[in-house]
Write a protein that holds these residues in place. Structure first.
Motif, PDB file in Angstrom:
ATOM      1  N   ILE A  87       0.805  -1.117   0.123  1.00  0.00           N
ATOM      2  CA  ILE A  87       0.268   0.095   0.072  1.00  0.00           C
ATOM      3  C   ILE A  87       0.897   1.294  -0.052  1.00  0.00           C
ATOM      4  N   CYS A  88       1.831   1.440   1.164  1.00  0.00           N
ATOM      5  CA  CYS A  88       2.536   2.812   1.356  1.00  0.00           C
ATOM      6  C   CYS A  88       3.389   3.148   0.267  1.00  0.00           C
ATOM      7  N   ILE A  89       4.189   2.334   0.030  1.00  0.00           N
ATOM      8  CA  ILE A  89       5.112   2.525  -0.985  1.00  0.00           C
ATOM      9  C   ILE A  89       4.527   2.652  -2.424  1.00  0.00           C
ATOM     10  N   LYS A  90       3.833   2.097  -2.641  1.00  0.00           N
ATOM     11  CA  LYS A  90       3.028   2.098  -4.165  1.00  0.00           C
ATOM     12  C   LYS A  90       2.260   3.570  -4.209  1.00  0.00           C
ATOM     13  N   ILE A  91       1.652   4.117  -3.154  1.00  0.00           N
ATOM     14  CA  ILE A  91       1.127   5.289  -3.163  1.00  0.00           C
ATOM     15  C   ILE A  91       1.977   6.354  -3.075  1.00  0.00           C
ATOM     16  N   GLU A  92       3.127   6.191  -2.485  1.00  0.00           N
ATOM     17  CA  GLU A  92       4.438   7.146  -2.338  1.00  0.00           C
ATOM     18  C   GLU A  92       4.889   7.482  -3.666  1.00  0.00           C
ATOM     19  N   GLU A  93       5.167   5.999  -4.328  1.00  0.00           N
ATOM     20  CA  GLU A  93       5.942   6.341  -5.749  1.00  0.00           C
ATOM     21  C   GLU A  93       4.712   7.029  -6.883  1.00  0.00           C
ATOM     22  N   ARG A  94       3.610   6.708  -6.488  1.00  0.00           N
ATOM     23  CA  ARG A  94       2.766   7.331  -7.667  1.00  0.00           C
ATOM     24  C   ARG A  94       2.800   8.852  -7.389  1.00  0.00           C
ATOM     25  N   LEU A  95       2.679   9.311  -6.194  1.00  0.00           N
ATOM     26  CA  LEU A  95       2.561  10.717  -5.746  1.00  0.00           C
ATOM     27  C   LEU A  95       4.022  11.539  -5.960  1.00  0.00           C
ATOM     28  N   GLN A  96       4.864  10.856  -5.909  1.00  0.00           N
ATOM     29  CA  GLN A  96       6.198  11.549  -5.966  1.00  0.00           C
ATOM     30  C   GLN A  96       6.363  12.154  -7.258  1.00  0.00           C
ATOM     31  N   GLY A  97       6.657  13.699  -6.954  1.00  0.00           N
ATOM     32  CA  GLY A  97       6.874  14.305  -8.269  1.00  0.00           C
ATOM     33  C   GLY A  97       5.658  15.106  -8.693  1.00  0.00           C
ATOM     34  N   LEU A  98       4.735  14.784  -8.087  1.00  0.00           N
ATOM     35  CA  LEU A  98       3.246  15.656  -8.390  1.00  0.00           C
ATOM     36  C   LEU A  98       3.362  17.035  -8.217  1.00  0.00           C
ATOM     37  N   ASP A  99       3.028  18.036  -9.032  1.00  0.00           N
ATOM     38  CA  ASP A  99       2.985  19.346  -8.823  1.00  0.00           C
ATOM     39  C   ASP A  99       2.354  19.898  -7.475  1.00  0.00           C
ATOM     40  N   GLY A 100       2.774  20.455  -6.819  1.00  0.00           N
ATOM     41  CA  GLY A 100       2.294  20.922  -5.653  1.00  0.00           C
ATOM     42  C   GLY A 100       2.378  20.217  -4.289  1.00  0.00           C
ATOM     43  N   VAL A 101       3.163  19.322  -4.499  1.00  0.00           N
ATOM     44  CA  VAL A 101       3.526  18.260  -3.469  1.00  0.00           C
ATOM     45  C   VAL A 101       4.686  18.686  -2.769  1.00  0.00           C
ATOM     46  N   LYS A 102       4.673  18.977  -1.263  1.00  0.00           N
ATOM     47  CA  LYS A 102       5.891  19.371  -0.557  1.00  0.00           C
ATOM     48  C   LYS A 102       6.545  18.242  -0.084  1.00  0.00           C
ATOM     49  N   LYS A 103       5.931  17.393   0.810  1.00  0.00           N
ATOM     50  CA  LYS A 103       6.481  16.352   1.666  1.00  0.00           C
ATOM     51  C   LYS A 103       5.469  15.015   1.671  1.00  0.00           C
ATOM     52  N   ILE A 104       5.964  13.955   1.578  1.00  0.00           N
ATOM     53  CA  ILE A 104       5.309  12.655   1.717  1.00  0.00           C
ATOM     54  C   ILE A 104       5.789  11.765   2.779  1.00  0.00           C
ATOM     55  N   THR A 105       4.693  11.517   3.708  1.00  0.00           N
ATOM     56  CA  THR A 105       5.134  10.736   4.920  1.00  0.00           C
ATOM     57  C   THR A 105       4.052   9.661   4.823  1.00  0.00           C
ATOM     58  N   SER A 106       4.432   8.518   5.408  1.00  0.00           N
ATOM     59  CA  SER A 106       3.426   7.213   5.356  1.00  0.00           C
ATOM     60  C   SER A 106       3.777   6.361   6.850  1.00  0.00           C
ATOM     61  N   THR A 107       2.697   5.754   6.996  1.00  0.00           N
ATOM     62  CA  THR A 107       2.483   5.024   8.543  1.00  0.00           C
ATOM     63  C   THR A 107       1.794   3.751   8.162  1.00  0.00           C
TER      64      THR A 107
END
Length: 451
Positions: free
Chosen positions: A64-84
Motif C-alpha cells: 500500500i504505502c510504497i505504491k502510493i508514495e511512488e505514484r505521488l512522488q513528483g506531483l506538482d504542488g506536493v512538498k512532502k510525503i510521509t507514511s505510516t
C-alpha cells in the motif's frame, strides 16, 4: 494631506453623511458576521487511508504505502510525503506547498491513487481527505449511575436529538463504542453435538439476515414479501437453530453458548463526570455558524432534556468555549463605554463639551468602520480580532484627544473655526501618523503567520 483635510472641513455635509454611513453600515454588518472562539486555520495536509484486512505492518507498507508514495512522488504542488503502516491500515500524509489550492490538490491526489491498479484485491477503496481544523464550541456530559450499554444508548439518542437542532450541524461522541453480540461456545458442547465452528458460523449467517422474497399481485395492488430475520438482541441470536433432527428436536444456539451484548472496543480509561460513569458529546461550529448561537441552542436543549430524564441519568453542558468569546465581547463593550464616559467627562471639564462630544465619536466610528470591513476581508469576530479592538481603543482615543486639543488651542487664539480645524490637524498630523505606523509595524510580523 492638507488638501484632504481642508476639503473635508469645507464640505461638512459630506463629512457628516460619511460618518453616518460608517455607523449605520457597521452596526448592520455585525449580526451577519461569523462569530467563533478562534479563527479557522486551514492545514495544507491531505491524507490517504487504506484498509488491508488481516495484513501485517510489513505487508501494508509493501503493498500500500510504497505504491502510493511512488505514484505521488513528483506531483506538482506536493512538498512532502510521509507514511505510516500499522496492522491492517496504511496511511499516507501529503503536505501541500503553501499557496496551492487544497481542493484542486485533493482531486489530483485522488485521481492518482485511483489510477493505481497493482493493489491487492482484498483491500478496501482508499479514502482521500483534507485535514480540516475542528472548532469545538461546547460539550455535553451524559452521566449517572448507569450500566455501560444503557449509557451508550442514551448518549447516542441525545446526540441524534442535538444533531436535529437547526443550529447544529456536526457533533461527535468522545468515547464512541460500537455494540456487538459476542458468542462464547464451550468446547465440550462442540464435542457433545459433534459440531464445528464453521457449522455454527454457517447457521448464524443463514438465519440472521433479511431477505426480499418477491411480491404478490392483487386487485388492490402489489404486496412486497420480505423475510426479516436479522438478529439484533441476545434473544434473537439465542433462538437460531443449529441442529434440527428428523424427530423434530432442535438445538438452539442459546443451548450451546453464552451470548453477551458488549462493545467491539474497550477504552483503557474510565470516563467519569462528578464521580459518575459518563460519556461526552462534543458540539462543533461549522462554516459560518455563530458560536454563541450554537452554545445557546445546546444549553436550552440541556435544560429541557434534564427535566425529561429518569433520576439516575443526568445531562450537563460543559466546557463552553463560547463563554470565553462572550466574555471578551463584554470586555470590549465595557471598555468602550468607560472610555467614552471618561473622554467626555475629562474633555468637557478642561476644554469644551462640544469638543468632548466630537472627540468621543471617534470610538464608535472607528469600531463600526472596522466591523464594516470584516465582511469583504472575510474576517470573523473571534478572540484575536477582539483583542486587537481592545488594544487600539486607547490609541484611537489618544490620537483623537491630541488632534482635538490642538484645534481647541487655535480656536482660543481667535482663529476661524474652519481654519483652526485645518491648522490644528495639520500641525499634529505627522506625529499622529507615525504613532499609528509604529503600532502597525510592531504587529506586522503577525501577517506572515499561516491562517
Amino acid at each position: 494631506m492638507e488638501k484632504i483635510i481642508r476639503w473635508f472641513v469645507s464640505n461638512k455635509v459630506v463629512s457628516n453623511l460619511l460618518m453616518v454611513l460608517i455607523l449605520v453600515t457597521g452596526a448592520t454588518t455585525i449580526p451577519s458576521l461569523k462569530m467563533e472562539v478562534f479563527p479557522e486555520i486551514e492545514l495544507n495536509i491531505i491524507s490517504v487511508t487504506t484498509v488491508y484486512p488481516g495484513a501485517t505492518p510489513f505487508d501494508v507498507e509493501q503493498a500500500i504505502c510504497i505504491k502510493i508514495e511512488e505514484r505521488l512522488q513528483g506531483l506538482d504542488g506536493v512538498k512532502k510525503i510521509t507514511s505510516t503502516a500499522s496492522e491492517s491500515v496504511g496511511s499516507v500524509t501529503v503536505e501541500v506547498i503553501q499557496g496551492e489550492d487544497i481542493n484542486d490538490m485533493l482531486d489530483k491526489i485522488k485521481a492518482e491513487v485511483d489510477a493505481i491498479d497493482s493493489f491487492p484485491e482484498s483491500i478496501e477503496k482508499p479514502v482521500c481527505r483534507k485535514f480540516a481544523g475542528s472548532n469545538p464550541v461546547i460539550s455535553v456530559a451524559v452521566h449517572g449511575k448507569l450500566e455501560d450499554n444503557i449509557l451508550n444508548e442514551l448518549t447516542e439518542n441525545i446526540k441524534d436529538e442535538i444533531d436535529a437542532l437547526p443550529e447544529i450541524t456536526f457533533t461527535s461522541i468522545v468515547a464512541d463504542l460500537e455494540t456487538e453480540i459476542a458468542i462464547d461456545i464451550d468446547e465440550s458442547a462442540l464435542r457433545k453435538y459433534n459440531l464445528t465452528f464453521q457449522q455454527i458460523s454457517n447457521s448464524i449467517r443463514e438465519w440472521s439476515l433479511n431477505i426480499p422474497s418477491g411480491s404478490i399481485e392483487t386487485k388492490e395492488g402489489e404486496i412486497l414479501i420480505r423475510s426479516n430475520s436479522q438478529g439484533y438482541s441476545i434473544y434473537d441470536f439465542s433462538e437460531i437453530p443449529v441442529i434440527t433432527e428428523q424427530d423434530g428436536s432442535i438445538v438452539f444456539l442459546g443451548d450451546i453458548s453464552k451470548i453477551r451484548d458488549t462493545f467491539s472496543d474497550q477504552f483503557e480509561l474510565d470516563f467519569l463526570f462528578n464521580g459518575e460513569n459518563s460519556n461526552l458529546i462534543t458540539v462543533f461550529r461549522v462554516g459560518n455558524q455563530n458560536a454563541l448561537d450554537v452554545s445557546k441552542a445546546v444549553k436550552d436543549y440541556v435544560e429541557v432534556k434534564s427535566a425529561q430524564l429518569p433520576p439516575d441519568a443526568k445531562i450537563t453542558a460543559w466546557d463552553d468555549e463560547a463563554r470565553i468569546l462572550s466574555g471578551r465581547i463584554e470586555t470590549i463593550v465595557r471598555n468602550a463605554q468607560q472610555g467614552l464616559i471618561l473622554v467626555i467627562f475629562v474633555l468637557a471639564l478642561f476644554l469644551k463639551p462640544k469638543l468632548a462630544f466630537w472627540v468621543s465619536l471617534g470610538i464608535p466610528i472607528s469600531f463600526m468602520g472596522g466591523f464594516w470591513l470584516f465582511a469583504p476581508l472575510n474576517l470573523s469576530i473571534n478572540m484575536l480580532s477582539l483583542f486587537t479592538f481592545i488594544l487600539v481603543l486607547g490609541i484611537v482615543v489618544d490620537d483623537a484627544i491630541v488632534v482635538g486639543e490642538n484645534i481647541a488651542l487655535f480656536r482660543e487664539r481667535g482663529m476661524d473655526p474652519n481654519e483652526a480645524a485645518v491648522k490644528g490637524a495639520m500641525q499634529v498630523a505627522t506625529p499622529v501618523f507615525f504613532a499609528v505606523l509604529t503600532t502597525m509595524t510592531t504587529f506586522a510580523p503577525m501577517l506572515s503567520v499561516d491562517g
